[in-house]
Design an enzyme around this catalytic site. Structure first.
Site: not given
Length: 312
Positions: A46, A42-44
């Site tokens: 997100a 997961l992207d930071p």
């Protein structure tokens, strides 16, 4: 300790940082040294469902990476950034704002098998280097188109433009009827799908540009927000040595796999990596000795071979 902790990942924390945080919590709880991994980056930016595999469950992390995911996300219209989200710098702008009718008309084009170009700011390897490292150094990054599947795409909120703005087409100071400042959608997608790319392409199809301002994963494989906990709760549980109450069993990641009951002798053979013969089944199965998972096995006719064994 063997099983899953489903983390509701907070904003600003990367997936690798989340794994490190869980490792630290496990040490504080007295669990000692255990293997820990995650089941899908997961992207930071997100938030949401991040399956954390503990012990023998780490052998199933690859299956979790390949599983379908469900996301809620918001795309703001008018500005495209280099990262395709809030963290980037603007690289394109547009005065056009789409109307709800336009959104309803184009969403079917993004449902089913589609092709998309991943963001330059992604973890994809290019000649042995992460794409985001190349992009941050200002190097040209050519991302290859990939095939993904959008199982469903549903609009859940329309945010209208609230204040008058200058019309791009006429130059008049007015707000177009039904013009949208942003749009929130729910997407059920296959592995490898980049929501930031999906948001970019939807905006372009609507005759404008856009970027993601909110991204929340609500489901990863069989895991949902219902079983997810925050890092704060996990930290509190560790100090009280109650972390086990928040762990799901290893088999929770295999709810979609039929169980195959085996005898003690058959369990021993599977643990030794041997093939079982004479059990006519087809497909992937979870070999169980009573309540103990022995191995993930695959059957083609009467032959059953081990795909992944568990040391339990």
């Amino acid at each position: 300790m063997h099983g899953w902790i489903i983390l509701d990942k907070p904003h600003g924390l990367g997936s690798t940082q989340a794994v490190s945080a869980v490792k630290r919590v496990l040490r504080q709880s007295g669990a000692g040294k255990v293997k820990v991994g995650h089941g899908g980056t997961l992207d930071p930016l997100a938030t949401g469902v991040l399956p954390i595999a503990i012990g023998e469950a780490t052998k199933l992390a690859g299956r979790m990476l390949d599983s379908d995911k469900v996301y809620d996300f918001t795309v703001a219209f008018g500005v495209q950034t280099d990262t395709l989200d809030l963290e980037g710098e603007p690289i394109a702008t547009s005065d056009h704002r789409p109307a709800r009718a336009q959104v309803d008309a184009i969403l079917p084009r993004f449902t089913g098998p589609i092709e998309q170009v991943p963001p330059a700011y992604s973890a994809i390897l290019i000649d042995g280097q992460r794409a985001y490292d190349l992009a941050r150094r200002g190097e040209a990054v050519e991302m290859k188109t990939r095939a993904v599947t959008i199982h469903s795409l549903t609009s859940v909120r329309f945010d209208p433009v609230e204040s008058p703005r200058e019309s791009f087409s006429t130059g008049s100071n007015r707000t177009e009827d039904g013009a949208l400042a942003s749009l929130t959608l729910t997407a059920h997608v296959s592995k490898g799908t980049y929501i930031r790319s999906l948001a970019r392409d939807i905006a372009l199809a609507l005759g404008t540009v856009g970027h993601v301002t909110m991204l929340r994963r609500v489901k990863a494989g069989p895991f949902t927000l219902d079983s997810a906990i925050s890092l704060d709760i996990l930290n509190d549980a560790a100090t009280g040595h109650g972390i086990a109450q928040y762990m799901l069993p290893l088999t929770a990641g295999l709810d979609d796999i039929p169980a195959l009951s085996v005898s003690p002798d058959e369990a021993l053979a599977l643990r030794q990596g041997k093939m079982l013969i004479g059990k006519p089944h087809t497909g992937l199965l979870l070999a169980m000795l009573g309540e103990t998972p022995i191995a993930l096995v695959e059957s083609s006719g009467p032959d059953i071979r081990v795909v992944r064994g568990f040391n339990l």
